[in-house]
Write a protein that holds these residues in place. Structure first.
Motif, PDB file in Angstrom:
ATOM      1  N   LEU A 110       0.869  -1.350  -0.121  1.00 13.83           N
ATOM      2  CA  LEU A 110      -0.019   0.036   0.151  1.00 13.83           C
ATOM      3  C   LEU A 110       0.891   1.331   0.137  1.00 13.83           C
ATOM      4  CD1 LEU A 110      -2.516  -0.893   2.798  1.00 13.83           C
ATOM      5  CD2 LEU A 110      -2.931  -1.056   0.397  1.00 13.83           C
ATOM      6  N   LEU A 111       2.071   1.269   0.755  1.00 12.04           N
ATOM      7  CA  LEU A 111       2.497   2.511   0.948  1.00 12.04           C
ATOM      8  C   LEU A 111       3.429   3.022   0.024  1.00 12.04           C
ATOM      9  CD1 LEU A 111       4.258   1.576   4.415  1.00 12.04           C
ATOM     10  CD2 LEU A 111       2.573   3.580   3.966  1.00 12.04           C
ATOM     11  N   TRP A 112       4.000   2.089  -0.868  1.00 10.93           N
ATOM     12  CA  TRP A 112       4.682   2.469  -2.163  1.00 10.93           C
ATOM     13  C   TRP A 112       4.094   3.708  -2.801  1.00 10.93           C
ATOM     14  CZ3 TRP A 112       3.336   2.471  -7.246  1.00 10.93           C
ATOM     15  CH2 TRP A 112       2.173   1.724  -7.680  1.00 10.93           C
ATOM     16  N   LYS A 113       2.610   3.594  -2.881  1.00  8.35           N
ATOM     17  CA  LYS A 113       1.559   4.787  -3.726  1.00  8.35           C
ATOM     18  C   LYS A 113       1.916   5.886  -3.210  1.00  8.35           C
ATOM     19  CE  LYS A 113      -1.667   1.291  -5.446  1.00  8.35           C
ATOM     20  NZ  LYS A 113      -3.223   1.089  -5.411  1.00  8.35           N
ATOM     21  N   SER A 114       2.559   6.151  -1.958  1.00  6.77           N
ATOM     22  CA  SER A 114       2.559   7.469  -1.343  1.00  6.77           C
ATOM     23  C   SER A 114       3.788   8.131  -2.092  1.00  6.77           C
ATOM     24  CB  SER A 114       2.496   7.374   0.326  1.00  6.77           C
ATOM     25  OG  SER A 114       3.790   6.780   0.820  1.00  6.77           O
ATOM     26  N   LEU A 115       4.741   7.222  -2.592  1.00  7.43           N
ATOM     27  CA  LEU A 115       5.997   7.619  -3.045  1.00  7.43           C
ATOM     28  C   LEU A 115       5.928   8.095  -4.658  1.00  7.43           C
ATOM     29  CD1 LEU A 115       8.031   5.228  -1.137  1.00  7.43           C
ATOM     30  CD2 LEU A 115       7.807   7.630  -0.614  1.00  7.43           C
ATOM     31  N   PRO A 116       6.845   8.766  -4.989  1.00  6.87           N
ATOM     32  CA  PRO A 116       6.994   9.192  -6.324  1.00  6.87           C
ATOM     33  C   PRO A 116       7.541   8.127  -7.285  1.00  6.87           C
ATOM     34  CG  PRO A 116       8.448  10.749  -5.383  1.00  6.87           C
ATOM     35  CD  PRO A 116       7.733   9.708  -4.198  1.00  6.87           C
ATOM     36  N   ILE A 117       7.272   6.779  -7.442  1.00  6.77           N
ATOM     37  CA  ILE A 117       7.842   5.695  -7.867  1.00  6.77           C
ATOM     38  C   ILE A 117       6.911   5.058  -8.845  1.00  6.77           C
ATOM     39  CG2 ILE A 117       9.647   5.435  -6.197  1.00  6.77           C
ATOM     40  CD1 ILE A 117       8.307   3.082  -5.051  1.00  6.77           C
ATOM     41  N   SER A 118       7.274   4.076  -9.514  1.00  3.62           N
ATOM     42  CA  SER A 118       6.328   3.416 -10.498  1.00  3.62           C
ATOM     43  C   SER A 118       5.949   2.127  -9.721  1.00  3.62           C
ATOM     44  CB  SER A 118       7.138   3.190 -11.835  1.00  3.62           C
ATOM     45  OG  SER A 118       8.184   2.147 -11.586  1.00  3.62           O
ATOM     46  N   GLU A 119       4.891   1.608 -10.380  1.00  3.98           N
ATOM     47  CA  GLU A 119       4.404   0.105  -9.882  1.00  3.98           C
ATOM     48  C   GLU A 119       5.692  -0.912 -10.301  1.00  3.98           C
ATOM     49  OE1 GLU A 119       0.633  -0.864 -11.050  1.00  3.98           O
ATOM     50  OE2 GLU A 119       0.598  -2.854 -10.202  1.00  3.98           O
ATOM     51  N   ILE A 120       6.376  -0.551 -11.317  1.00  7.03           N
ATOM     52  CA  ILE A 120       7.304  -1.585 -11.539  1.00  7.03           C
ATOM     53  C   ILE A 120       8.697  -1.571 -10.489  1.00  7.03           C
ATOM     54  CG2 ILE A 120       9.284  -2.194 -13.469  1.00  7.03           C
ATOM     55  CD1 ILE A 120       7.233  -1.145 -15.577  1.00  7.03           C
ATOM     56  N   GLN A 121       8.811  -0.238 -10.041  1.00  6.94           N
ATOM     57  CA  GLN A 121       9.873  -0.246  -8.974  1.00  6.94           C
ATOM     58  C   GLN A 121       9.409  -0.864  -7.852  1.00  6.94           C
ATOM     59  OE1 GLN A 121      10.061   4.313  -9.717  1.00  6.94           O
ATOM     60  NE2 GLN A 121      12.499   3.765  -9.998  1.00  6.94           N
ATOM     61  N   ALA A 122       8.425  -0.604  -7.479  1.00  3.59           N
ATOM     62  CA  ALA A 122       7.733  -0.833  -6.128  1.00  3.59           C
ATOM     63  C   ALA A 122       7.593  -2.615  -6.300  1.00  3.59           C
ATOM     64  CB  ALA A 122       6.214  -0.568  -6.135  1.00  3.59           C
ATOM     65  N   ARG A 123       7.198  -3.057  -7.441  1.00  2.00           N
ATOM     66  CA  ARG A 123       7.335  -4.573  -7.512  1.00  2.00           C
ATOM     67  C   ARG A 123       8.808  -5.228  -7.091  1.00  2.00           C
ATOM     68  NH1 ARG A 123       2.759  -7.101 -10.020  1.00  2.00           N
ATOM     69  NH2 ARG A 123       1.221  -5.387 -10.826  1.00  2.00           N
ATOM     70  N   GLY A 124       9.549  -4.530  -7.260  1.00  2.00           N
ATOM     71  CA  GLY A 124      11.000  -4.920  -7.270  1.00  2.00           C
ATOM     72  C   GLY A 124      11.137  -5.246  -5.722  1.00  2.00           C
TER      73      GLY A 124
ATOM     74  N   LEU B  79      16.210  -9.808   3.864  1.00  2.00           N
ATOM     75  CA  LEU B  79      15.714  -8.597   4.638  1.00  2.00           C
ATOM     76  C   LEU B  79      16.643  -7.352   4.270  1.00  2.00           C
ATOM     77  CD1 LEU B  79      13.859  -7.714   6.641  1.00  2.00           C
ATOM     78  CD2 LEU B  79      15.576  -8.394   8.557  1.00  2.00           C
ATOM     79  N   GLN B  80      17.815  -8.012   4.123  1.00  2.00           N
ATOM     80  CA  GLN B  80      18.862  -6.771   3.739  1.00  2.00           C
ATOM     81  C   GLN B  80      18.366  -6.090   2.284  1.00  2.00           C
ATOM     82  OE1 GLN B  80      21.336  -5.457   6.054  1.00  2.00           O
ATOM     83  NE2 GLN B  80      21.114  -3.992   4.480  1.00  2.00           N
ATOM     84  N   ALA B  81      18.140  -6.914   1.318  1.00  2.00           N
ATOM     85  CA  ALA B  81      17.714  -6.389   0.028  1.00  2.00           C
ATOM     86  C   ALA B  81      16.501  -5.606   0.053  1.00  2.00           C
ATOM     87  CB  ALA B  81      17.771  -7.451  -0.920  1.00  2.00           C
ATOM     88  N   VAL B  82      15.525  -6.184   0.819  1.00  2.00           N
ATOM     89  CA  VAL B  82      14.140  -5.482   1.262  1.00  2.00           C
ATOM     90  C   VAL B  82      14.514  -4.071   1.687  1.00  2.00           C
ATOM     91  CG1 VAL B  82      12.073  -5.267   2.210  1.00  2.00           C
ATOM     92  CG2 VAL B  82      13.024  -7.566   1.110  1.00  2.00           C
ATOM     93  N   ASP B  83      15.502  -4.144   2.543  1.00  2.00           N
ATOM     94  CA  ASP B  83      15.786  -2.707   3.404  1.00  2.00           C
ATOM     95  C   ASP B  83      16.310  -1.773   2.311  1.00  2.00           C
ATOM     96  OD1 ASP B  83      14.623  -3.586   5.650  1.00  2.00           O
ATOM     97  OD2 ASP B  83      16.330  -4.008   6.714  1.00  2.00           O
ATOM     98  N   ASN B  84      17.335  -2.205   1.783  1.00  2.00           N
ATOM     99  CA  ASN B  84      18.114  -1.397   0.841  1.00  2.00           C
ATOM    100  C   ASN B  84      17.069  -0.805  -0.419  1.00  2.00           C
ATOM    101  OD1 ASN B  84      20.221  -1.934   2.205  1.00  2.00           O
ATOM    102  ND2 ASN B  84      21.000  -3.688   0.673  1.00  2.00           N
ATOM    103  N   LEU B  85      16.227  -1.643  -0.757  1.00  2.00           N
ATOM    104  CA  LEU B  85      15.348  -1.015  -1.736  1.00  2.00           C
ATOM    105  C   LEU B  85      14.305   0.051  -1.282  1.00  2.00           C
ATOM    106  CD1 LEU B  85      14.389  -3.549  -4.541  1.00  2.00           C
ATOM    107  CD2 LEU B  85      15.576  -1.537  -4.927  1.00  2.00           C
ATOM    108  N   ILE B  86      13.925  -0.407  -0.140  1.00  2.00           N
ATOM    109  CA  ILE B  86      12.893   0.699   0.363  1.00  2.00           C
ATOM    110  C   ILE B  86      13.721   1.916   1.099  1.00  2.00           C
ATOM    111  CG2 ILE B  86      11.359   1.252   2.480  1.00  2.00           C
ATOM    112  CD1 ILE B  86      10.609  -1.768   2.400  1.00  2.00           C
TER     113      ILE B  86
END
Ligand SMILES: Cc1cc2nc3c(=O)[nH]c(=O)nc-3n(C[C@H](O)[C@H](O)[C@H](O)COP(=O)(O)O)c2cc1C
Length: 309
Positions: free
Chosen positions: A276-290, A297-304
């Motif tokens: 849900l939260l990615w929609k609050s950011l100026p990023i695309s759905e493709i980026q969010a799906r990444g 966990l480290q990879a998730v944290d790094n991307l967020i």
């Protein structure tokens, strides 16, 4: 304004972080439901969510009960009353098929006599106010009219209406025509809930239905964390936005790391919010799906972190 109950999302961890980041944005939060199945008082995680020690903030919390067993309902309500709660909310909106099939949540809506029988056994024994949260029906929006006749016969603090059917889950659009027909028939204060995602959504509802007592916001607060403040101040929080959203996301992720011991659960929880939260950011759905594709966990944290810097 009221924060909607959202199982897995608006539990105490989120409520605490949200209030820290946006103090005063919500006056009240209805907590995600405590189910009466499998021995309610044994449902420790759910009860812990509304334990007073965990809920000392300024935002008042209304616990919610899902079920149809009057004795268990009163038993849970008594415990909540001992903990200082003055109101409990009854969930007659949950659309999950397994739940509705057993006449719980929205599965009660086609059965007004059953609702009356439960209220007859619960209301006189409650030492606190009762509010309810309903949809328009399980399968047909005709159902709400009989339910309202029943609710009007009892002292109910407020009726929150989410104008969809149970079988719609969250698809389609709210049925505002039926909402408009039902509204004048309810003798209790009515709270509107459903698809409030922008300040204009709130303005539209308040203008068209001035008798609506309050608004409840669920997904919209993740899509735009500053939304309740913007609605309350009737201004666009453009200057502090998206930095405010970024800060909120960062704090939420920190608290997940602090409070959830298992790495696997932390990944799952972060992804649940991220959906849900990615929609609050100026990023695309493709980026969010990444983020959702990452396994560790480290990879998730790094991307967020990359998207919220
Ligand atoms: C993941 C999720 C969990 C939910 N959990 C609950 C719940 O525990 N109790 C409840 O009454 N409604 C629950 N709901 C429904 C919301 O409270 C709300 O009625 C719905 O999301 C529509 O409002 P919105 O458009 O503002 O999100 C849930 C909704 C979602 C998406």
């Amino acid at each position: 304004m009221i924060l909607a109950p959202m199982q897995g999302l608006t539990e105490v961890l989120m409520r605490r972080v949200y209030e820290e980041c946006f103090p005063g944005a919500f006056q009240t939060a209805v907590a995600p439901f405590i189910s009466l199945t499998h021995g309610p008082l044994n449902n420790l995680t759910k009860m812990a969510d509304v334990m007073p020690d965990n809920n000392r903030g300024a935002m008042s919390v209304v616990p919610q009960i899902l079920g149809k067993e009057p004795d268990e309902f009163v038993q849970v309500a008594e415990r909540l009353s001992e903990w200082g709660y003055r109101e409990v909310n009854w969930n007659m909106g949950c659309p999950m098929r397994m739940v509705a099939a057993k006449h719980r949540g929205s599965g009660l809506l086609p059965y007004p006599d059953e609702v009356r029988a439960i209220l007859d056994r619960v209301v006189p024994r409650l030492s606190m106010a009762l509010s309810v949260k309903v949809r328009l029906g399980l399968k047909s929006s005709d159902e709400i009219f009989k339910i309202v006749e029943v609710l009007n016969d009892y002292p109910i603090q407020s009726v929150t209406i989410h104008p969809r059917l149970g079988r719609q889950q969250y698809t389609g659009v709210p049925d505002m025509d039926t909402f408009g027909q039902v509204l004048p028939l309810v003798k209790h204060p009515v709270v509107y809930n459903g698809d409030i995602c922008t300040r204009n959504d709130a303005i539209r509802i308040r203008t068209k239905y001035p008798q609506v007592a309050d608004l409840m916001i669920g997904r919209g607060v993740f899509y735009r964390p500053t939304l309740p403040l913007e609605i309350a101040s009737n201004s666009n929080a453009a200057e502090s936005y998206p930095p405010a959203a970024r800060h909120f996301i960062g704090r939420l992720m920190e608290e997940i790391d602090r409070c959830i011991p298992s790495e696997e659960s932390r990944i799952r929880k972060k992804k649940e919010y991220w959906c849900l939260l990615w929609k609050s950011l100026p990023i695309s759905e493709i980026q969010a799906r990444g983020v959702l594709r990452e396994r560790n966990l480290q990879a998730v944290d790094n991307l967020i972190a990359k998207y919220t810097q």
